[in-house]
Design an enzyme around this catalytic site. Sequence first.
Site, short mmCIF file in Angstrom:
data_model
loop_
_atom_site.label_atom_id
_atom_site.label_comp_id
_atom_site.label_asym_id
_atom_site.label_seq_id
_atom_site.Cartn_x
_atom_site.Cartn_y
_atom_site.Cartn_z
N SER A 174 24.22 123.78 29.86
CA SER A 174 25.49 123.59 29.16
C SER A 174 25.25 122.89 27.82
O SER A 174 24.70 121.79 27.78
CB SER A 174 26.43 122.73 30.03
OG SER A 174 27.41 122.10 29.23
N ASP A 320 31.07 132.97 25.96
CA ASP A 320 32.40 132.92 25.34
C ASP A 320 32.87 134.29 24.83
O ASP A 320 34.05 134.48 24.56
CB ASP A 320 32.42 131.92 24.17
CG ASP A 320 32.33 130.48 24.66
OD1 ASP A 320 32.55 130.24 25.86
OD2 ASP A 320 32.02 129.59 23.84
N ARG A 392 41.00 132.51 24.33
CA ARG A 392 40.18 133.72 24.26
C ARG A 392 40.81 134.89 25.03
O ARG A 392 40.51 136.06 24.75
CB ARG A 392 38.76 133.43 24.76
CG ARG A 392 38.04 132.41 23.87
CD ARG A 392 36.54 132.45 24.02
NE ARG A 392 35.96 131.19 23.61
CZ ARG A 392 35.75 130.81 22.34
NH1 ARG A 392 36.07 131.61 21.35
NH2 ARG A 392 35.23 129.62 22.07
C1 S3P Z 1 29.91 125.00 24.13
C2 S3P Z 1 29.18 125.37 25.24
C3 S3P Z 1 29.72 126.31 26.24
C4 S3P Z 1 30.84 127.14 25.65
C5 S3P Z 1 31.89 126.28 24.98
C6 S3P Z 1 31.26 125.49 23.85
C7 S3P Z 1 29.26 124.10 23.16
O1 S3P Z 1 30.28 125.58 27.32
O2 S3P Z 1 31.45 127.93 26.64
O3 S3P Z 1 32.92 127.11 24.45
O4 S3P Z 1 29.76 123.97 22.00
O5 S3P Z 1 28.23 123.51 23.49
P1 S3P Z 1 29.38 124.89 28.47
O6 S3P Z 1 28.73 123.69 27.85
O7 S3P Z 1 30.36 124.53 29.55
O8 S3P Z 1 28.41 125.92 28.91
#
Ligand code: S3P
Length: 434
Positions: A174, A320, A392
């Site tokens: 993440s 995303d 989204r």
């Molecule tokens: C993000 C990481 C992703 C993504 C979110 C933004 C980021 O989420 O889906 O829109 O900016 O690091 P996760 O960290 O839950 O994977």
Amino acid sequence: MTSAFPMPEELVVAGGRPLRGTVRMPGCKGISHRALLLAALAEGRSRVTGAASAADVASTLGLISALGVRIAPGGDTLDSHSPGADGLVEPARIVDCANSGSTMRMGAGLVAGRPFLTVLAGDESLSRRPMRRVVDPLRAMGAAVDGRAGGELAPLVIRGGALDGVRHDLAVASGQVKTALVLAGLQARGTTEIREPAASRDHTERMLEALGAPVDRIDARTLRVGPGRLLPFEMTVPGDPSSAAFVIVAATLVPGSEVTIEAMSLNPGRIAFLDLLRSMGAVLEVRPAGEELGEPVGDVTVRAAPLRAARIPASEAIIDELPVLAVAAAFAEGITEITGAAELAVKESDRIASVAATLRAFGVGVETAPDGLAVRGGRPRPATVDSHGDHRIALAGAVAALACDGESRIRDWPAVSVSYPQFERDVEALRRGA
Ligand code: S3P
């Protein structure tokens, strides 16, 4: 939800008109959050130009203001005057992160390093999303973090300070959690090591490397962070690739379209969807044009083209964009399978369910599994759909609507404020350009 862009409760879309011309996306949301959080740690004046005017980024601005950072807006530029990490103050009230998972999760890492109490709360959607992935590693560094359900759910109550660097072996890849631990690591004693099961987006590392901060990439999944003070900086935020994905798919689907997206982030961890669309038959040209604080930036031109189905294995680099890729699949020849996407179910809505409901309303055959979807391509017909309170999903519905002949409606349209409030205005300009 308030926005600088007037927005109807229900968007009415007359589909089938080509999109032509040049457009700039809102500043990349992920980079905007990070720029503001890093500016909060850097004593002095940082200047961030082109940060997204999206509601999510306003939540991060709210957080750093509550911590004592003074923000002076001037047109498209935010001047942030920070007292530096040691000068940040205890927020007087609960900090409202609204719909923004990035504000809550990354922000938790920032405040975990401070010797005071911060309470981070969110809206209904954010209050359902998993938080233990960030709470547990911050606890391991010595922060006292609590939340509902033993720390799994917001509100989060964080009493930070006196962190120790530890080695984290994360269960979930993440970008948000990694960023939280980097922000905590910069404020900790000793070295923090972060190991992920798969590489997540690397905006934070790129920015910190460009700023000369003590961050080392050991390999694609491992990062080492030392304690360090940040110097203030200036940056122009490149356009958001995840927002661009909606325009790119719309232009691919509507015959006669040709659109150039200017100055968007070409971070390899963010544009994997371009290769996927190419494998489905999309006609795309990418022209790199430089770097901005470690982020590659450039233009992308897309021309309308017929699509064929693909196999889409989800990854951090593509999560995303899955809702709009599912829309592309709905107009492609054959059955597209999206797999390995269990994380979709814990985004701003359960996106497996909300994408399926949206596409089914357009007459598309969809099967769901706990970790993905199968989409039968064909000739979707106009529909009335709901955003499910998820930006989204609203945008994916609007793209399907643009590609159908006839009139469609997207209910609860203001959900788009979270990432792309100017979508309707941009599309209208591109349709006038035709
Ligand atoms: C993000 C990481 C992703 C993504 C979110 C933004 C980021 O989420 O889906 O829109 O900016 O690091 P996760 O960290 O839950 O994977």
